[in-house]
Structure formats: structure tokens, C-alpha cells
Write a protein that holds these residues in place. Structure first.
Motif, PDB file in Angstrom:
ATOM      1  N   ASP A 138      23.378  -0.706  -0.320  1.00 53.70           N
ATOM      2  CA  ASP A 138      23.495  -0.557  -1.972  1.00 53.70           C
ATOM      3  C   ASP A 138      21.867  -0.573  -2.449  1.00 53.70           C
ATOM      4  O   ASP A 138      22.092  -1.028  -3.746  1.00 53.70           O
ATOM      5  CB  ASP A 138      24.440  -1.961  -2.757  1.00 53.70           C
ATOM      6  N   ASP A 139      20.811  -0.177  -2.010  1.00 57.13           N
ATOM      7  CA  ASP A 139      20.309  -0.103  -2.640  1.00 57.13           C
ATOM      8  C   ASP A 139      19.489   1.433  -3.265  1.00 57.13           C
ATOM      9  O   ASP A 139      20.281   2.852  -3.276  1.00 57.13           O
ATOM     10  CB  ASP A 139      18.971  -0.004  -1.638  1.00 57.13           C
ATOM     11  N   PRO A 140      19.276   1.132  -4.373  1.00 59.65           N
ATOM     12  CA  PRO A 140      19.511   2.597  -5.115  1.00 59.65           C
ATOM     13  C   PRO A 140      18.018   4.024  -4.179  1.00 59.65           C
ATOM     14  O   PRO A 140      17.260   3.523  -3.863  1.00 59.65           O
ATOM     15  CB  PRO A 140      17.627   2.082  -6.442  1.00 59.65           C
ATOM     16  N   VAL A 141      19.229   4.983  -4.006  1.00 59.78           N
ATOM     17  CA  VAL A 141      18.871   6.276  -3.671  1.00 59.78           C
ATOM     18  C   VAL A 141      18.942   7.477  -5.007  1.00 59.78           C
ATOM     19  O   VAL A 141      20.251   7.541  -5.562  1.00 59.78           O
ATOM     20  CB  VAL A 141      19.447   6.343  -2.707  1.00 59.78           C
ATOM     21  N   PRO A 142      17.722   7.763  -5.227  1.00 61.43           N
ATOM     22  CA  PRO A 142      18.881   9.073  -6.046  1.00 61.43           C
ATOM     23  C   PRO A 142      19.667   9.601  -5.803  1.00 61.43           C
ATOM     24  O   PRO A 142      20.128   9.979  -4.283  1.00 61.43           O
ATOM     25  CB  PRO A 142      17.515  10.057  -6.115  1.00 61.43           C
ATOM     26  N   THR A 143      20.615  10.109  -6.448  1.00 60.57           N
ATOM     27  CA  THR A 143      22.083  10.971  -6.620  1.00 60.57           C
ATOM     28  C   THR A 143      21.625  12.462  -5.689  1.00 60.57           C
ATOM     29  O   THR A 143      22.747  11.912  -4.567  1.00 60.57           O
ATOM     30  CB  THR A 143      22.894  10.898  -7.496  1.00 60.57           C
ATOM     31  N   ARG A 144      20.869  13.329  -5.881  1.00 61.98           N
ATOM     32  CA  ARG A 144      21.440  13.985  -4.863  1.00 61.98           C
ATOM     33  C   ARG A 144      20.689  14.078  -3.304  1.00 61.98           C
ATOM     34  O   ARG A 144      21.459  14.731  -2.775  1.00 61.98           O
ATOM     35  CB  ARG A 144      19.844  14.567  -5.400  1.00 61.98           C
ATOM     36  N   LEU A 145      19.453  12.579  -3.160  1.00 60.39           N
ATOM     37  CA  LEU A 145      19.091  12.523  -1.708  1.00 60.39           C
ATOM     38  C   LEU A 145      20.622  11.450  -1.296  1.00 60.39           C
ATOM     39  O   LEU A 145      20.556  11.698  -0.087  1.00 60.39           O
ATOM     40  CB  LEU A 145      18.331  11.525  -2.169  1.00 60.39           C
ATOM     41  N   ALA A 146      21.199  10.859  -2.000  1.00 62.85           N
ATOM     42  CA  ALA A 146      22.518  10.250  -1.456  1.00 62.85           C
ATOM     43  C   ALA A 146      23.736  11.238  -1.042  1.00 62.85           C
ATOM     44  O   ALA A 146      24.302  10.518  -0.146  1.00 62.85           O
ATOM     45  CB  ALA A 146      22.707   9.449  -1.990  1.00 62.85           C
ATOM     46  N   LYS A 176      27.170  -5.146   9.281  1.00 58.84           N
ATOM     47  CA  LYS A 176      26.640  -4.574   7.536  1.00 58.84           C
ATOM     48  C   LYS A 176      26.164  -5.098   6.795  1.00 58.84           C
ATOM     49  O   LYS A 176      25.010  -5.495   7.527  1.00 58.84           O
ATOM     50  CB  LYS A 176      27.804  -7.030   7.572  1.00 58.84           C
ATOM     51  N   PRO A 177      25.825  -5.411   5.673  1.00 62.48           N
ATOM     52  CA  PRO A 177      25.079  -5.165   4.868  1.00 62.48           C
ATOM     53  C   PRO A 177      24.079  -6.949   4.565  1.00 62.48           C
ATOM     54  O   PRO A 177      24.664  -7.655   5.198  1.00 62.48           O
ATOM     55  CB  PRO A 177      24.936  -5.390   3.659  1.00 62.48           C
ATOM     56  N   VAL A 178      22.242  -6.697   4.113  1.00 62.27           N
ATOM     57  CA  VAL A 178      21.541  -7.562   4.331  1.00 62.27           C
ATOM     58  C   VAL A 178      21.878  -8.271   2.791  1.00 62.27           C
ATOM     59  O   VAL A 178      21.883  -7.270   1.827  1.00 62.27           O
ATOM     60  CB  VAL A 178      20.561  -7.594   4.800  1.00 62.27           C
ATOM     61  N   ALA A 179      22.038  -9.843   3.292  1.00 60.63           N
ATOM     62  CA  ALA A 179      21.426 -10.149   1.514  1.00 60.63           C
ATOM     63  C   ALA A 179      20.129  -9.756   0.432  1.00 60.63           C
ATOM     64  O   ALA A 179      19.919  -9.504  -1.053  1.00 60.63           O
ATOM     65  CB  ALA A 179      22.312 -11.439   1.104  1.00 60.63           C
ATOM     66  N   MET A 180      19.429  -9.886   1.568  1.00 61.32           N
ATOM     67  CA  MET A 180      17.360  -9.946   0.935  1.00 61.32           C
ATOM     68  C   MET A 180      17.169  -8.616   0.448  1.00 61.32           C
ATOM     69  O   MET A 180      17.602  -7.895   0.953  1.00 61.32           O
ATOM     70  CB  MET A 180      16.804 -10.341   2.257  1.00 61.32           C
ATOM     71  N   PRO A 181      16.890  -8.819  -1.156  1.00 63.78           N
ATOM     72  CA  PRO A 181      16.599  -7.751  -1.650  1.00 63.78           C
ATOM     73  C   PRO A 181      14.970  -7.012  -1.353  1.00 63.78           C
ATOM     74  O   PRO A 181      14.610  -7.600  -0.020  1.00 63.78           O
ATOM     75  CB  PRO A 181      16.140  -7.813  -2.794  1.00 63.78           C
ATOM     76  N   LEU A 182      14.893  -5.479  -1.008  1.00 69.99           N
ATOM     77  CA  LEU A 182      13.963  -4.739  -0.652  1.00 69.99           C
ATOM     78  C   LEU A 182      12.689  -5.562  -1.436  1.00 69.99           C
ATOM     79  O   LEU A 182      12.355  -5.791  -2.342  1.00 69.99           O
ATOM     80  CB  LEU A 182      13.849  -3.331  -1.128  1.00 69.99           C
ATOM     81  N   SER A 183      11.788  -5.608  -0.392  1.00 72.61           N
ATOM     82  CA  SER A 183      10.126  -6.122  -0.996  1.00 72.61           C
ATOM     83  C   SER A 183       9.951  -5.200  -1.640  1.00 72.61           C
ATOM     84  O   SER A 183      10.266  -4.090  -2.207  1.00 72.61           O
ATOM     85  CB  SER A 183       9.479  -6.881   0.425  1.00 72.61           C
ATOM     86  N   ILE A 184       8.369  -5.623  -1.767  1.00 69.54           N
ATOM     87  CA  ILE A 184       7.737  -4.279  -3.237  1.00 69.54           C
ATOM     88  C   ILE A 184       7.124  -4.257  -2.253  1.00 69.54           C
ATOM     89  O   ILE A 184       7.658  -2.474  -3.072  1.00 69.54           O
ATOM     90  CB  ILE A 184       6.553  -5.398  -3.426  1.00 69.54           C
ATOM     91  N   ASN A 185       6.662  -3.585  -1.324  1.00 69.84           N
ATOM     92  CA  ASN A 185       6.223  -2.906   0.251  1.00 69.84           C
ATOM     93  C   ASN A 185       7.745  -1.902   0.152  1.00 69.84           C
ATOM     94  O   ASN A 185       7.338  -0.947   0.900  1.00 69.84           O
ATOM     95  CB  ASN A 185       5.864  -3.821   1.193  1.00 69.84           C
ATOM     96  N   ALA A 186       8.516  -1.848   1.143  1.00 67.94           N
ATOM     97  CA  ALA A 186       9.556  -1.465   1.072  1.00 67.94           C
ATOM     98  C   ALA A 186       9.958  -0.470  -0.125  1.00 67.94           C
ATOM     99  O   ALA A 186      10.686   0.323   0.212  1.00 67.94           O
ATOM    100  CB  ALA A 186      10.499  -2.185   1.844  1.00 67.94           C
ATOM    101  N   ASN A 222      12.374  -2.615   9.363  1.00 71.39           N
ATOM    102  CA  ASN A 222      12.401  -3.657   9.833  1.00 71.39           C
ATOM    103  C   ASN A 222      13.272  -4.542   8.490  1.00 71.39           C
ATOM    104  O   ASN A 222      14.060  -5.143   8.750  1.00 71.39           O
ATOM    105  CB  ASN A 222      11.033  -4.928   9.105  1.00 71.39           C
ATOM    106  N   GLU A 223      13.056  -3.922   6.924  1.00 68.27           N
ATOM    107  CA  GLU A 223      14.315  -4.810   5.779  1.00 68.27           C
ATOM    108  C   GLU A 223      15.494  -4.216   6.250  1.00 68.27           C
ATOM    109  O   GLU A 223      16.493  -5.433   5.729  1.00 68.27           O
ATOM    110  CB  GLU A 223      13.649  -4.733   4.914  1.00 68.27           C
ATOM    111  N   ARG A 224      16.058  -2.680   6.231  1.00 70.29           N
ATOM    112  CA  ARG A 224      17.296  -2.731   5.987  1.00 70.29           C
ATOM    113  C   ARG A 224      17.125  -2.026   7.996  1.00 70.29           C
ATOM    114  O   ARG A 224      17.137  -0.310   8.237  1.00 70.29           O
ATOM    115  CB  ARG A 224      17.654  -1.631   5.244  1.00 70.29           C
ATOM    116  N   SER A 225      17.577  -2.810   9.202  1.00 68.60           N
ATOM    117  CA  SER A 225      17.565  -2.025  10.485  1.00 68.60           C
ATOM    118  C   SER A 225      19.000  -1.015   9.888  1.00 68.60           C
ATOM    119  O   SER A 225      19.497  -1.079   9.581  1.00 68.60           O
ATOM    120  CB  SER A 225      17.667  -3.373  11.588  1.00 68.60           C
TER     121      SER A 225
END
Length: 206
Positions: A177-185, A123-133, A113-116
Motif C-alpha cells: 500500500d505504498d503510493p504508486v502512480p496509477t498508470r504504473l500500478a 504479508k506486508p510490513v507496517a514500517m513506512p518507507l524511509s526518505i531514502n527508499a 531492503n525495506e520491501r522484500s
């Protein structure tokens, strides 16, 4: 000669249409691609709905047989045509690949929902991920960490269509640009460079 037609969304952003497209390309099959405008609800037009049954994209038409739901299409393509295998040979690994596909299609809704996939293809969106996301992202990372062997580029040794689906879910975060572990990225970026994936990425979007 058999006839193949793949119906996809007119914006070319559906992750499920991408999966079926890559599957056909991996098998080096000739097919016609037709678009369905979901915003105009063309998927409910009786001609398409009769073929799709579920009124969803992707839908594959093979001669007089039609099939919707991307994982079903992927399996049908793999079992019907020769060429690059889409699923592992080992029966347990094949079951695991199907589990991953089913999970990606039925879970992780806060990320979806938050990162379609618009953030990947447009293009990316400016809204940060929610706690649930963020919690959902941690769940995603945990699963991938468990499944991806150390120093491996693919989940099951050889490439599979599950690698495409999983890498796209990670790309939803990476491209924003949301944090993703380097190995997975690194894994996701490697999968993204596959020629058949890049052919989908390169499609001209409205």
C-alpha cells in the motif's frame, strides 16, 4: 529427451527464481523443480555449489550443463528452446530489456531492503518507507514512465521477461500500500495476471 532441473529457494520468494521459473513455463518446457533452504545454507553444500558455481538460486541444470544467475538463465532458455520469445526481436529493444534486468538486480537497494518480496508473497510490513527508499521509488517511477509507452500493456509491444521482473519490483510497493502512480500500478497488475506468473504465485509456501 533432454533433462531440465530448476533449483529455487524453499520459500518461493526469490524474484530471480521466479524469473527463471516463468521463463521455463513460457516455453512450455517440462522440468523438475528442487528447493534449496537458504536459511540452512544448503546452497553452500558441495553438490549444489559445484553445479551452481556461485552458490545461488536459481540454478538451472540442462543435461550435463548447469547455469546460475537468473538473467543468464533467461537468455539461455530463450536461445536454446523454441516457443514464446522471452526477449524482443529488435536488437535495440532486446538490449534495453537486458539493461532493465541488470538494473533491477544491481540498484534500488533501499526498496529491496525495506520491501522484500515477503510483502508480495506473504504479508506486508507496517514500517513506512524511509526518505531514502521514497527517493529510490521516485527513481523507479521515472524509469518506468520513460520506458512504458502511453496506453501500452507491455514495455516493448509484445510481452517480455523484463515485464515480469519490472512488475515484481513495483509489486513490492503496491502490495504494501505504498503510493504508486496509477498508470504504473495498472501495468504491474496486468503483468501479474499472466498465467505463468500466477502459477508461481500459487505455489504453496511454508
Amino acid at each position: 529427451m533432454s533433462s531440465l532441473t530448476l533449483y529455487v529457494d524453499s520459500n518461493y520468494v526469490s524474484p530471480y527464481a521466479m524469473s527463471a521459473y516463468v521463463a521455463l513455463k513460457e516455453k512450455q518446457l517440462e522440468f523438475e523443480m528442487k528447493t534449496v533452504n537458504l536459511d540452512r545454507q544448503e546452497n553452500y553444500h558441495h553438490l549444489f555449489a559445484n553445479a551452481s558455481l556461485t552458490s545461488r538460486v536459481p540454478t538451472l541444470v540442462h543435461d550435463s550443463f548447469s547455469l546460475s544467475e537468473s538473467s543468464a538463465i533467461d537468455e539461455y532458455i530463450d536461445e536454446t528452446f523454441t516457443g514464446t520469445r522471452l526477449y524482443p526481436v529488435d536488437i535495440k529493444q532486446r538490449a534495453r530489456a537486458r539493461q532493465i534486468q541488470a538494473w533491477l538486480r544491481s540498484d534500488l537497494m533501499p526498496i529491496r531492503n525495506e520491501r522484500s518480496t515477503q510483502v508480495v508473497f506473504n504479508k506486508p510490513v507496517a514500517m513506512p518507507l524511509s526518505i531514502n527508499a521514497k527517493k529510490t521509488a521516485e527513481k523507479l517511477f521515472f524509469v518506468v514512465e520513460q520506458l512504458l509507452p502511453q496506453d501500452a500493456k507491455n514495455l516493448f509491444g509484445e510481452w517480455s521477461i523484463a515485464d515480469v521482473d519490472l512488475s515484481l519490483m513495483l509489486q513490492r510497493l503496491i502490495c504494501n500500500d505504498d503510493p504508486v502512480p496509477t498508470r504504473l500500478a495498472d501495468y504491474a497488475k496486468y503483468q501479474w495476471q499472466r498465467d505463468t506468473v500466477q502459477q508461481w504465485v500459487a505455489l504453496k509456501r511454508p
